[in-house]
Design a protein around this motif. Sequence first.
Motif, short mmCIF file in Angstrom:
data_model
loop_
_atom_site.label_atom_id
_atom_site.label_comp_id
_atom_site.label_asym_id
_atom_site.label_seq_id
_atom_site.Cartn_x
_atom_site.Cartn_y
_atom_site.Cartn_z
N LEU A 629 -57.04 62.53 23.15
CA LEU A 629 -56.72 61.10 23.16
C LEU A 629 -57.54 60.37 24.21
O LEU A 629 -58.07 59.27 23.93
CB LEU A 629 -55.22 60.92 23.43
N MET A 633 -60.21 57.29 23.55
CA MET A 633 -60.04 55.99 24.18
C MET A 633 -61.16 55.68 25.17
O MET A 633 -61.27 54.53 25.63
CB MET A 633 -58.69 55.92 24.89
N GLU A 658 -48.33 53.53 27.52
CA GLU A 658 -48.03 52.87 26.24
C GLU A 658 -48.66 51.48 26.16
O GLU A 658 -49.14 51.07 25.10
CB GLU A 658 -46.52 52.81 26.03
N GLU A 660 -51.45 50.55 27.59
CA GLU A 660 -52.89 50.73 27.40
C GLU A 660 -53.21 51.21 25.98
O GLU A 660 -54.21 50.79 25.38
CB GLU A 660 -53.44 51.71 28.44
N ILE A 661 -52.38 52.10 25.45
CA ILE A 661 -52.61 52.56 24.07
C ILE A 661 -52.48 51.41 23.10
O ILE A 661 -53.30 51.24 22.18
CB ILE A 661 -51.64 53.71 23.71
N THR A 662 -51.46 50.57 23.30
CA THR A 662 -51.26 49.43 22.40
C THR A 662 -52.44 48.48 22.44
O THR A 662 -52.89 47.96 21.40
CB THR A 662 -49.96 48.70 22.76
N TRP A 664 -55.43 49.26 22.99
CA TRP A 664 -56.55 49.95 22.32
C TRP A 664 -56.37 49.99 20.81
O TRP A 664 -57.33 49.81 20.04
CB TRP A 664 -56.65 51.36 22.90
N THR A 665 -55.14 50.22 20.32
CA THR A 665 -54.92 50.39 18.88
C THR A 665 -54.79 49.07 18.13
O THR A 665 -54.98 49.04 16.91
CB THR A 665 -53.64 51.21 18.62
#
Length: 779
Positions: A629, A633, A658, A660-662, A664-665
């Motif tokens: 992951l 990223m 979470e 940072e993932i949001t 990115w996605t």
Amino acid sequence: MGDGQLRETALSGVTVLEAAGGVAGAYCGKLFADMGAAVTRLEPESGDPLRTVRLDPDEPSTEGLYFEYLNAGKLAGASPQSCDILIVGEDRNLADDLPAPKIATLDISWFGADGDYADWAGSDLVVQALSGLVHPVGPTEGPPLFMGEHQSTLVGGLAAYCAGVAALIGGVPAKTAHYEVSILESIIIMAELQMCHSDVRGEAVPRLGVNRYLPTCPLSIHRCKEGWIGITPITPAQWRAFCLMLDLPDFADDPELQAPRGRYPHAARMEAAFDTKFPNRTAAEWAALGRRHKVPMVIVPDAMGILEHPIFNARGSLASFAVGNKIYKVPLTPLRLEGTPPLANHDAVGNRATARPLDGVGSGASPLVGLRVADFSMGWAGPLATRMLADFGAEVIKIEAGRYPDWWRSVEWTPEALRRKQYEESKHFSALNRGKKSISLDLTQPDGMSLAKALVAACDVVVENQAAGVMARLGLGFEDLSCQREDLIMLSMSAFGDGNAWSDTRAYGSVLEQGSGLPSFAGKEGWPPTMAHIAYGDPIGGIYGAASLLTALYHQRQTGKGQWINNTQIEAMLPFTTPALLIRQATGREPTRRGNRHPVMAPHGCFRCAGNDGWIAIAVADDAAWAGLVQAMGRDDWAADPSFATGAGRRRREDEIEVEITAWTRAKTAGTLAASLQKLGVAAAPVHATDYVAIDPHLQSRNFFYDIERPHVGRQWQAGLPFRYNGVRYPMRGLAPFLGGDSEAVLKALAGVDDDRYARLLADETVSLVPTKLRQSTS
């Protein structure tokens, strides 16, 4: 047991080798062990990873408890020289140099051996996302809500068990049979209601908020003076009684609120009014009032409420096993065969009756050919159980009445609707009743009752899911039907069982979910107990019903003895609560509600993507997946930060991760991103809406769905059995029957009815080929 006494069990003499790895394989082996087979499990030299998994990451006392639960009652040690059944699980690490079984290999995987997802990493979250089960649940703005860990794998293990017992019934083949079981395909059985809704609506089932669901409203859970109450008043009579019980006469008389489909626009004001009333009494008091007024209402217990539940304890719904000096209570395997019940003491290793040889009694491709079933069931749970028997080759005779057809025909009792045969238009009925015959008999008339008994006399199995006691009052209970019939098998599938204080509880699948306590462990802290919106109790009860029937049939083929199967649909839900019960007993406190987060995997959840309500599910199972992951990223800073190097460290910074993932996605397409993450070893999947599942290229390429065309229904994709037999999908056995369409042929062949008598039966409406005027409403 555990005192050295031997007793006959349903699977006495069956030997199973479990080289599984993973919860699905272990649960499959557990079912075999609990029903009396001798199960030997193999473990890698490094040990089963489940041994060190904590159900609560902050509680050392929960370490390895789920491993102990899954493996109590099994034999550990070297591989035996031979076995009847070999189980290879989804997280396999012992698949080489194993002895070939005499009967079958049960090869469990997340996605199957081929198809677009065959090489993907799986997890409970990932397969739930692909199945359409996650997308409609949770807050309107999202994210969609995870159903819970181990739920998919338990269903996958149960499906594999069904395949294994069917193989035993088929007998010793010329060449070992191979059953390829897909966990994804297994849980789509639970999604069939949503798929039918989408097919009818022409769009995905919407996500409407916590405990809000179409077409049923209200379907919700409310805080009381003490505890929580779950409600599902559907019919006009139930709605009126419910409103008057709460002293809400304006709601009872409001014409816009009489039909459940018309109530949803008023959900907010209805729920606000309910929340002013329910705190006036305890949940137990409200549930008692609901039973008195025939309104579907039930206590929603927490873990201690399950352990101390008066009905569960009265019925012996809980088993036990020991870890060290401590005894833990866990749900009894819910295959309630009265003659050969499951082992209630998980320490009863070796207490099995003497082994007997297995005889070849059927065909592996159609193991139930020659079996005849009298099916008095309606709705979802019973018809699903008998559909599975029909898929295995049984002749299933569905018994309905013109005055009271199967309620999933959704009959509209208007002249226009009857003229166009609206009662044959239901895609729900079409999906659950394929491959069956239908006869129409009014059991309130003497001729109808006598013919029903004549049909039962010509059948091997009887199935019913009426309210507790109804069949006995009609003279169709097990004692009546089995008189001078030692070989008869009868499955009863009531909600809470017969002869107890809750037997008369009005129950739908949602009530069973509420009453099982499972919503108490879903959602986030501060939310009300949170439901999955799939009428959970029905499909789960149906699959366990099929497993019970197959188990009893194997025993009958070996001994000539039938028996009554006294299942309850509420007990079929309880295995999903096992982790919560173990946490409660180990720590003395109720488990933490984590929403989409996971006690081991971090990060773990659903993240916003591009498109209309697009989401991706990501489950980082270990440090290697985290590295994948981080690479995807481009977060070299995270790769260099030692605080992210372990799962425990990542859980401490989950809020930050979470966010940072949001970020990115959010601009990425879920399907494309999931495929790229999978190439890096990260378990990920798009969160499919309910209208996409039937056209999923992976499932289509595996021929999982039957492509049917039926008069009055049109084209429909129907889910098949979730496994292949020797590389081939089981054939479709036929379309769903028309109401009473096989009455003449069946009654003449099996009950000795001649032409003149059949004409009289039609004339007096003992047999009706259309819904009759005797029943004008569904209230």
